[in-house]
Design a protein around this motif. Structure first.
Motif, PDB file in Angstrom:
ATOM      1  N   PRO A 162       4.241   1.815  -3.895  1.00 16.01           N
ATOM      2  CA  PRO A 162       3.973   2.126  -5.303  1.00 16.01           C
ATOM      3  C   PRO A 162       3.762   3.615  -5.520  1.00 16.01           C
ATOM      4  CG  PRO A 162       2.646   0.261  -4.568  1.00 16.01           C
ATOM      5  CD  PRO A 162       3.273   0.850  -3.348  1.00 16.01           C
ATOM      6  N   ARG A 163       4.335   4.126  -6.611  1.00 16.95           N
ATOM      7  CA  ARG A 163       4.210   5.549  -6.943  1.00 16.95           C
ATOM      8  C   ARG A 163       3.423   5.694  -8.236  1.00 16.95           C
ATOM      9  NH1 ARG A 163       8.060   9.243  -9.513  1.00 16.95           N
ATOM     10  NH2 ARG A 163       9.575   7.563  -9.545  1.00 16.95           N
ATOM     11  N   ARG A 164       2.418   6.578  -8.217  1.00 10.43           N
ATOM     12  CA  ARG A 164       1.607   6.812  -9.403  1.00 10.43           C
ATOM     13  C   ARG A 164       2.430   7.509 -10.477  1.00 10.43           C
ATOM     14  NH1 ARG A 164      -3.663   7.250 -10.972  1.00 10.43           N
ATOM     15  NH2 ARG A 164      -4.487   6.832  -8.891  1.00 10.43           N
ATOM     16  N   ALA A 193       0.841  -1.189   0.000  1.00  9.98           N
ATOM     17  CA  ALA A 193       0.000   0.000   0.000  1.00  9.98           C
ATOM     18  C   ALA A 193       0.876   1.239   0.000  1.00  9.98           C
ATOM     19  CB  ALA A 193      -0.937   0.005   1.214  1.00  9.98           C
ATOM     20  N   GLY A 194       0.259   2.382  -0.216  1.00 15.56           N
ATOM     21  CA  GLY A 194       0.971   3.650  -0.224  1.00 15.56           C
ATOM     22  C   GLY A 194      -0.019   4.790  -0.269  1.00 15.56           C
ATOM     23  N   PRO A 195       0.473   6.030  -0.119  1.00 14.82           N
ATOM     24  CA  PRO A 195      -0.430   7.185  -0.076  1.00 14.82           C
ATOM     25  C   PRO A 195      -1.333   7.305  -1.301  1.00 14.82           C
ATOM     26  CG  PRO A 195       1.785   7.808   0.579  1.00 14.82           C
ATOM     27  CD  PRO A 195       1.876   6.414   0.049  1.00 14.82           C
ATOM     28  N   GLU A 196      -0.815   6.922  -2.484  1.00  9.52           N
ATOM     29  CA  GLU A 196      -1.606   7.044  -3.705  1.00  9.52           C
ATOM     30  C   GLU A 196      -2.168   5.709  -4.183  1.00  9.52           C
ATOM     31  OE1 GLU A 196      -0.046  10.400  -6.505  1.00  9.52           O
ATOM     32  OE2 GLU A 196       1.636   9.133  -5.933  1.00  9.52           O
ATOM     33  N   PHE A 197      -1.724   4.658  -3.551  1.00  3.03           N
ATOM     34  CA  PHE A 197      -2.103   3.313  -3.987  1.00  3.03           C
ATOM     35  C   PHE A 197      -3.054   2.734  -2.952  1.00  3.03           C
ATOM     36  CE2 PHE A 197      -1.536  -1.262  -4.648  1.00  3.03           C
ATOM     37  CZ  PHE A 197      -1.591  -1.341  -6.025  1.00  3.03           C
ATOM     38  N   LEU A 198      -4.345   2.821  -3.217  1.00  2.00           N
ATOM     39  CA  LEU A 198      -5.338   2.358  -2.263  1.00  2.00           C
ATOM     40  C   LEU A 198      -5.279   0.840  -2.127  1.00  2.00           C
ATOM     41  CD1 LEU A 198      -8.335   4.603  -3.346  1.00  2.00           C
ATOM     42  CD2 LEU A 198      -6.668   5.017  -1.532  1.00  2.00           C
ATOM     43  N   GLU A 199      -5.523   0.356  -0.920  1.00  7.87           N
ATOM     44  CA  GLU A 199      -5.418  -1.077  -0.687  1.00  7.87           C
ATOM     45  C   GLU A 199      -6.388  -1.870  -1.555  1.00  7.87           C
ATOM     46  OE1 GLU A 199      -5.693  -2.058   3.382  1.00  7.87           O
ATOM     47  OE2 GLU A 199      -3.877  -0.983   3.947  1.00  7.87           O
ATOM     48  N   GLY A 200      -7.503  -1.247  -1.925  1.00 13.07           N
ATOM     49  CA  GLY A 200      -8.477  -1.955  -2.723  1.00 13.07           C
ATOM     50  C   GLY A 200      -8.292  -1.809  -4.217  1.00 13.07           C
ATOM     51  N   SER A 201      -7.184  -1.200  -4.654  1.00 15.60           N
ATOM     52  CA  SER A 201      -6.980  -0.987  -6.087  1.00 15.60           C
ATOM     53  C   SER A 201      -6.925  -2.314  -6.826  1.00 15.60           C
ATOM     54  CB  SER A 201      -5.674  -0.219  -6.334  1.00 15.60           C
ATOM     55  OG  SER A 201      -5.748   1.088  -5.827  1.00 15.60           O
ATOM     56  N   ALA A 202      -7.761  -2.462  -7.838  1.00 17.04           N
ATOM     57  CA  ALA A 202      -7.768  -3.691  -8.622  1.00 17.04           C
ATOM     58  C   ALA A 202      -6.557  -3.708  -9.543  1.00 17.04           C
ATOM     59  CB  ALA A 202      -9.051  -3.793  -9.436  1.00 17.04           C
ATOM     60  N   VAL A 227       2.910  -1.516 -12.429  1.00 13.12           N
ATOM     61  CA  VAL A 227       1.643  -2.076 -11.967  1.00 13.12           C
ATOM     62  C   VAL A 227       0.496  -1.361 -12.664  1.00 13.12           C
ATOM     63  CG1 VAL A 227       0.225  -2.605  -9.943  1.00 13.12           C
ATOM     64  CG2 VAL A 227       2.733  -2.468  -9.714  1.00 13.12           C
ATOM     65  N   GLY A 228      -0.184  -2.070 -13.569  1.00 15.53           N
ATOM     66  CA  GLY A 228      -1.359  -1.517 -14.216  1.00 15.53           C
ATOM     67  C   GLY A 228      -2.585  -1.791 -13.363  1.00 15.53           C
ATOM     68  N   THR A 229      -3.327  -0.765 -13.032  1.00 15.52           N
ATOM     69  CA  THR A 229      -4.498  -0.924 -12.183  1.00 15.52           C
ATOM     70  C   THR A 229      -5.736  -0.406 -12.903  1.00 15.52           C
ATOM     71  OG1 THR A 229      -4.569   1.241 -11.063  1.00 15.52           O
ATOM     72  CG2 THR A 229      -2.958  -0.376 -10.250  1.00 15.52           C
ATOM     73  N   ALA A 230      -6.868  -0.530 -12.240  1.00 21.30           N
ATOM     74  CA  ALA A 230      -8.106   0.022 -12.774  1.00 21.30           C
ATOM     75  C   ALA A 230      -8.134   1.542 -12.651  1.00 21.30           C
ATOM     76  CB  ALA A 230      -9.307  -0.587 -12.056  1.00 21.30           C
ATOM     77  N   ASP A 231      -7.098   2.126 -12.025  1.00 23.29           N
ATOM     78  CA  ASP A 231      -7.020   3.570 -11.847  1.00 23.29           C
ATOM     79  C   ASP A 231      -5.600   4.052 -12.076  1.00 23.29           C
ATOM     80  OD1 ASP A 231      -7.765   6.212 -11.219  1.00 23.29           O
ATOM     81  OD2 ASP A 231      -7.317   5.915  -9.093  1.00 23.29           O
ATOM     82  N   GLY A 232      -5.034   3.754 -13.247  1.00 24.32           N
ATOM     83  CA  GLY A 232      -3.744   4.313 -13.609  1.00 24.32           C
ATOM     84  C   GLY A 232      -2.582   3.351 -13.459  1.00 24.32           C
ATOM     85  N   LEU A 233      -1.399   3.865 -13.808  1.00 26.96           N
ATOM     86  CA  LEU A 233      -0.150   3.097 -13.784  1.00 26.96           C
ATOM     87  C   LEU A 233       0.682   3.506 -12.569  1.00 26.96           C
ATOM     88  CD1 LEU A 233       1.741   1.106 -15.358  1.00 26.96           C
ATOM     89  CD2 LEU A 233       2.757   3.149 -16.421  1.00 26.96           C
ATOM     90  N   PHE A 234       1.249   2.505 -11.894  1.00 30.58           N
ATOM     91  CA  PHE A 234       2.110   2.719 -10.737  1.00 30.58           C
ATOM     92  C   PHE A 234       3.432   1.998 -10.977  1.00 30.58           C
ATOM     93  CE2 PHE A 234      -2.114   3.458  -9.260  1.00 30.58           C
ATOM     94  CZ  PHE A 234      -2.022   4.368  -8.215  1.00 30.58           C
ATOM     95  N   VAL A 235       4.437   2.363 -10.192  1.00 28.30           N
ATOM     96  CA  VAL A 235       5.714   1.665 -10.254  1.00 28.30           C
ATOM     97  C   VAL A 235       6.199   1.405  -8.839  1.00 28.30           C
ATOM     98  CG1 VAL A 235       7.120   3.797 -10.381  1.00 28.30           C
ATOM     99  CG2 VAL A 235       8.024   1.637 -11.297  1.00 28.30           C
ATOM    100  N   VAL A 236       6.743   0.199  -8.644  1.00 31.08           N
ATOM    101  CA  VAL A 236       7.417  -0.167  -7.404  1.00 31.08           C
ATOM    102  C   VAL A 236       8.896  -0.249  -7.727  1.00 31.08           C
ATOM    103  CG1 VAL A 236       7.644  -1.887  -5.585  1.00 31.08           C
ATOM    104  CG2 VAL A 236       5.407  -1.459  -6.619  1.00 31.08           C
ATOM    105  N   ASP A 237       9.729   0.520  -7.026  1.00 28.35           N
ATOM    106  CA  ASP A 237      11.156   0.523  -7.372  1.00 28.35           C
ATOM    107  C   ASP A 237      11.834  -0.732  -6.841  1.00 28.35           C
ATOM    108  OD1 ASP A 237      11.813   0.929  -4.654  1.00 28.35           O
ATOM    109  OD2 ASP A 237      11.893   3.105  -4.896  1.00 28.35           O
ATOM    110  N   ALA A 238      13.117  -0.884  -7.202  1.00 24.43           N
ATOM    111  CA  ALA A 238      13.842  -2.105  -6.866  1.00 24.43           C
ATOM    112  C   ALA A 238      14.023  -2.276  -5.360  1.00 24.43           C
ATOM    113  CB  ALA A 238      15.200  -2.111  -7.560  1.00 24.43           C
ATOM    114  N   SER A 239      13.883  -1.193  -4.596  1.00 25.57           N
ATOM    115  CA  SER A 239      14.017  -1.272  -3.144  1.00 25.57           C
ATOM    116  C   SER A 239      12.732  -1.707  -2.468  1.00 25.57           C
ATOM    117  CB  SER A 239      14.451   0.097  -2.583  1.00 25.57           C
ATOM    118  OG  SER A 239      15.707   0.475  -3.123  1.00 25.57           O
ATOM    119  N   GLY A 240      11.654  -1.793  -3.246  1.00 29.28           N
ATOM    120  CA  GLY A 240      10.391  -2.245  -2.688  1.00 29.28           C
ATOM    121  C   GLY A 240       9.616  -1.176  -1.965  1.00 29.28           C
ATOM    122  N   ASN A 241       9.897   0.094  -2.254  1.00 31.41           N
ATOM    123  CA  ASN A 241       9.155   1.177  -1.623  1.00 31.41           C
ATOM    124  C   ASN A 241       7.696   1.170  -2.092  1.00 31.41           C
ATOM    125  OD1 ASN A 241      11.381   2.213  -0.176  1.00 31.41           O
ATOM    126  ND2 ASN A 241      12.109   3.258  -2.024  1.00 31.41           N
TER     127      ASN A 241
END
Length: 207
Positions: A57-59, A18-27, A41-55
């Motif tokens: 997800p960022r929109r 989870a993250g500030p912009e990545f809601l736990e319920g994001s499909a 990460v393609g979701t039902a509400d935009g594209l996110f990325v998780v960096d190699a450090s595992g932080n």
């Protein structure tokens, strides 16, 4: 449908990401790992990325930092970045930014809005889309892409080609529903005799 989960290679349990912009319920629609360790990460509400450090997800927004929404269904990398498709159309992903740039799409020179279900860059570098039928890119500029409507020309316009596009060494374009041979300009639906009924079609899976 309940979000993004991760499990480390050695033991442990699945944990929700989870993250500030990545809601736990994001499909989550699709996952694409890249060679630099990031996961897109393609979701039902935009594209996110998780960096190699595992932080968290960022929109991914546009070049001006504006939000890009809509479902993200497809991505295809090439040497300079990636093509991204979804309900809001076709985008170019600058992976260095990272940021998305919406592209104009045209068919036979006329603007046409696309709901993109599948994207492929084949072995020859040609861009293909499934957007209510198979389309082949014939010209590109920084602003947009001109396409040829393959399915429509074969009387299959408005019918999905199959979303998950693959190519083979002979240059043919495949999905679970159909095959198109550019050499002979033949489009053929796959039937039970081809084995197409032996498994359900796969679409929007996290592969």
């Amino acid at each position: 449908a309940r979000g993004l989960f991760v499990r480390r290679p050695v033991g442990g349990r699945y944990q929700r990401v989870a993250g500030p912009e990545f809601l736990e319920g994001s499909a989550v629609r699709r996952l694409w790992p890249s060679a630099d360790g990031r996961v897109w990460v393609g979701t039902a509400d935009g594209l996110f990325v998780v960096d190699a450090s595992g932080n968290a997800p960022r929109r991914i927004g546009d070049g001006q930092g504006q939000r890009v929404g809509g479902s993200i269904e497809a991505m295809a990398f090439d040497a300079a970045g990636a093509w991204v498709g979804g309900s809001a159309g076709l985008f170019w992903l600058d992976t260095a930014g990272p940021s998305l740039r919406r592209l104009e799409t045209r068919v036979d020179g006329q603007p046409q809005a696309f709901d993109v279900n599948g994207v492929l860059v084949d072995r020859r570098g040609t861009l293909w889309l499934d957007a209510d039928g198979l389309h082949r890119a014939v010209a590109r500029t920084d602003a947009g892409v001109d396409f040829e409507a393959i399915s429509a020309r074969h009387g299959e316009g408005g019918v999905s080609f199959g979303a998950n596009l693959l190519d083979d060494p002979a240059g043919r374009i495949w999905s679970q529903r159909a095959v198109f041979d550019p050499t002979t300009d033949r489009l053929r639906q796959l039937l039970p005799a081809d084995g197409a009924s032996n498994a359900p079609g796969w679409y929007a899976l996290a592969l």
